[in-house]
Design an enzyme around this catalytic site. Structure first.
Site, PDB file in Angstrom:
ATOM      1  N   ASP A 137      23.227 -36.150  20.229  1.00 50.91           N
ATOM      2  CA  ASP A 137      22.238 -36.587  19.252  1.00 50.91           C
ATOM      3  C   ASP A 137      22.459 -38.032  18.818  1.00 50.91           C
ATOM      4  OD1 ASP A 137      20.081 -35.924  17.261  1.00 50.91           O
ATOM      5  OD2 ASP A 137      21.695 -36.389  15.850  1.00 50.91           O
TER       6      ASP A 137
ATOM      7  N   LYS B 127      33.608 -40.661  13.011  1.00 53.43           N
ATOM      8  CA  LYS B 127      34.220 -39.772  12.033  1.00 53.43           C
ATOM      9  C   LYS B 127      33.895 -38.323  12.389  1.00 53.43           C
ATOM     10  CE  LYS B 127      30.590 -39.409   8.512  1.00 53.43           C
ATOM     11  NZ  LYS B 127      30.449 -37.973   8.414  1.00 53.43           N
TER      12      LYS B 127
ATOM     13  N   ASP C 142      32.554 -46.597  10.840  1.00 53.41           N
ATOM     14  CA  ASP C 142      31.821 -46.014   9.721  1.00 53.41           C
ATOM     15  C   ASP C 142      30.534 -46.820   9.635  1.00 53.41           C
ATOM     16  OD1 ASP C 142      30.698 -45.323   7.278  1.00 53.41           O
ATOM     17  OD2 ASP C 142      32.623 -45.064   6.279  1.00 53.41           O
ATOM     18  N   HIS C 143      29.421 -46.217  10.053  1.00 55.73           N
ATOM     19  CA  HIS C 143      28.194 -47.001  10.200  1.00 55.73           C
ATOM     20  C   HIS C 143      27.714 -47.599   8.878  1.00 55.73           C
ATOM     21  CE1 HIS C 143      26.319 -43.174   8.943  1.00 55.73           C
ATOM     22  NE2 HIS C 143      25.311 -43.912   8.564  1.00 55.73           N
TER      23      HIS C 143
ATOM     24  N   GLU D 287      20.761 -37.097  -0.574  1.00 55.02           N
ATOM     25  CA  GLU D 287      19.929 -36.735   0.577  1.00 55.02           C
ATOM     26  C   GLU D 287      18.958 -35.640   0.157  1.00 55.02           C
ATOM     27  OE1 GLU D 287      22.371 -36.905   4.529  1.00 55.02           O
ATOM     28  OE2 GLU D 287      23.620 -35.921   3.032  1.00 55.02           O
TER      29      GLU D 287
ATOM     30  N   HIS E 148      32.331 -42.710   3.614  1.00 57.86           N
ATOM     31  CA  HIS E 148      31.279 -43.625   3.170  1.00 57.86           C
ATOM     32  C   HIS E 148      31.481 -44.095   1.728  1.00 57.86           C
ATOM     33  CE1 HIS E 148      29.513 -42.522   6.867  1.00 57.86           C
ATOM     34  NE2 HIS E 148      28.832 -41.476   6.460  1.00 57.86           N
TER      35      HIS E 148
END
Length: 490
Positions: A19, A145, A174-175, A213, A237
């Site tokens: 994904d 991660k 870590d985006h 979220e 994050h």
């Protein structure tokens, strides 16, 4: 604009049919390709694919306006690979050497492990055993991660990786650190003396970090039920956002200097224990709810593949205290959760209220100044000030000075993965997490998990579609604070 080193590189993409690769990585690589970055890619996964069917999969992931797709796709190759079988890597070695010669890549190699964490160590070991990581050029390992599930497991994983790669060759991604407004935090602070002068306990009342979220667990149920919000969001994050807000000015904006200051923050965070855990943190789980459009939302335990007696937290709110001179006594409030009322990532810096002054005794309530950093879905910042209301000498009104990335700027803005991939190619690890950052963040999280278990802290429930349980509000009310609402930029 991202500037790449233009050094050619062979990218080994493990989990190439997954994904993440389809949603993020292929489009990021395409944008790098349009900026003249030279590379070839070997996609690796267990599914059966030919080069052609693999390229079709990638093609479906690219934006419709991608005009250079033909030449871009021609640089992708597929090899079926079972990570647990070392013999699979022997044939991969020969093929990678062939591509290296064909595209004149000079032995530069990136190994991107978009895999379940249980395969990280095995993949690194077999890459070394087959000689694939022994290259005349440079090599770098990118790891998604989670990096372990506690401090002990992360140490074991790190030691395994160090048998095949050096610490400066390991890029723990870590985006969030690649997002435009996250990278802007350092510039906002250190390039503007007006802020840095008041960025301390004398002027700041509290800091609030929200990462909310609206979606539930979806198809991540099996992973999420073993992890929960604390490990999924807080350990990585949110801790990264907190350190960027709280760090001291580095001597230079160089990789090691920035990372050193971030580690100092993590070391200064007061650990949780059984005596203060209830007063410092809230864990919640979403129950059934309803949207404003009257759509029914299921409870967490009613989601597919979730046990009916699961106590996994889908919401965490906490008060962190940083025991250093700059931040002594200033609470850092964090909250994150699923199935919340609004999707947002934002940081609110609340400055201290106006001191008592006879001059203002006839003026109505004056609210605190707020600096809001919008990270997503909006990107920008606002500064809330008080001004005199027109025509009324006895009242004030709040106004906001706002900066927002324009739609055109956002269209041309580099995606977080594109930026971080370019950083890795350039050998810039500033926006990747160093091992000691990982270790100290796990120490903090482990103290929370351990205290939860010893105190048997129960899960507090909140309606799906709300902003969390009432106990999250009470967490702030104890100190005379309240959560600032999620503010959308107009």
């Amino acid at each position: 604009m991202i500037e790449t080193s233009k050094e050619p590189v062979l990218i080994f993409l493990f989990g190439a049919t997954g994904d993440l690769a389809r949603r993020k990585l292929y489009s990021a690589l395409y944008r790098l390709y349009t900026r003249d970055q030279e590379f070839a890619v070997i996609g690796l996964a267990r599914r059966a694919h030919t080069d052609e069917s693999f390229r079709d999969l990638i093609n479906d992931s690219l934006p419709s306006e991608a005009g250079q797709r033909k030449h871009f796709l021609a640089r992708f190759y597929y090899k079926r690979l079972d990570i647990t079988r070392p013999e699979s890597f022997a044939t991969l070695k020969k093929f990678s050497d062939e591509l290296d010669t064909r595209y004149q890549l000079h032995g530069n190699r990136i190994f991107y492990l978009s895999l379940a964490p249980c395969y990280f160590a095995e993949a690194a070991k077999n890459l070394k055993k087959a000689g694939i990581s022994a290259t005349p050029g440079w090599k770098r390992l990118i790891i998604e991660k989670p990096f372990g599930h506690n401090l002990e497991s992360s140490k074991e994983l790190n030691e395994s990786l160090l048998h095949a790669f050096k610490e400066d060759e390991i890029y723990r991604i870590d985006h969030y650190l690649g997002k435009e407004m996250v990278q802007n935090i350092e510039v906002l602070r250190f390039a503007n003396p007006i802020f840095e002068a008041i960025w301390n306990r004398r002027y700041i009342s509290n800091v609030q970090i929200t990462l909310s979220e609206t979606l539930g667990v979806g198809d991540r149920a099996n992973y999420y039920d073993q992890t929960g919000a604390l490990l999924d969001m807080v350990q990585n994050h949110i801790m990264q956002l907190l350190t960027l807000v709280a760090m001291e000015p580095p001597t230079r904006l160089e990789t090691n200097d920035v990372r050193y200051e971030k580690v100092k923050v993590l070391k200064a965070i007061r650990p949780m224990n059984i005596n203060n855990i209830v007063e410092q943190i809230v864990r919640g789980q979403y129950a059934r709810g309803i949207t404003p459009e009257r759509e029914k939302l299921p409870a967490y335990i009613d989601e597919n593949n979730i046990s009916s007696d699961s106590e996994t937290e889908t919401f965490v709110a906490a008060r962190f205290l940083i025991d250093n001179y700059r931040w002594q006594g200033v609470p850092f409030y964090i909250r994150t959760g699923k199935r919340m009322a609004k999707k947002s990532t934002q940081i609110v810096i609340q400055f201290k209220k106006l001191p008592k002054n006879p001059y203002f005794h006839n003026i109505n309530h004056v609210g605190p100044n707020l600096l809001v950093i919008y990270i997503s879905p909006d990107e920008g910042l606002s500064l809330k000030l008080n001004v005199k209301e027109n025509g009324n000498a006895g009242n004030t009104v709040p106004i906001s000075l706002k900066f927002r990335n324009s739609e055109l700027a956002m269209e041309n803005m580099q995606d977080a993965y594109e930026r971080l991939m370019a950083d890795c190619i350039n050998g810039d690890s500033t926006n990747f997490t160093r091992w000691d950052e990982v270790a100290y963040s796990w120490e903090i999280v482990d103290s929370i998990v351990d205290s939860w278990k010893k105190r048997r802290v129960p899960v507090d429930y909140y309606e799906a579609g709300s902003m969390g349980p009432n106990s999250a509000d009470e967490l702030l009310e104890k100190n005379g604070h309240h959560w600032w609402p999620i503010m959308q930029m107009e």
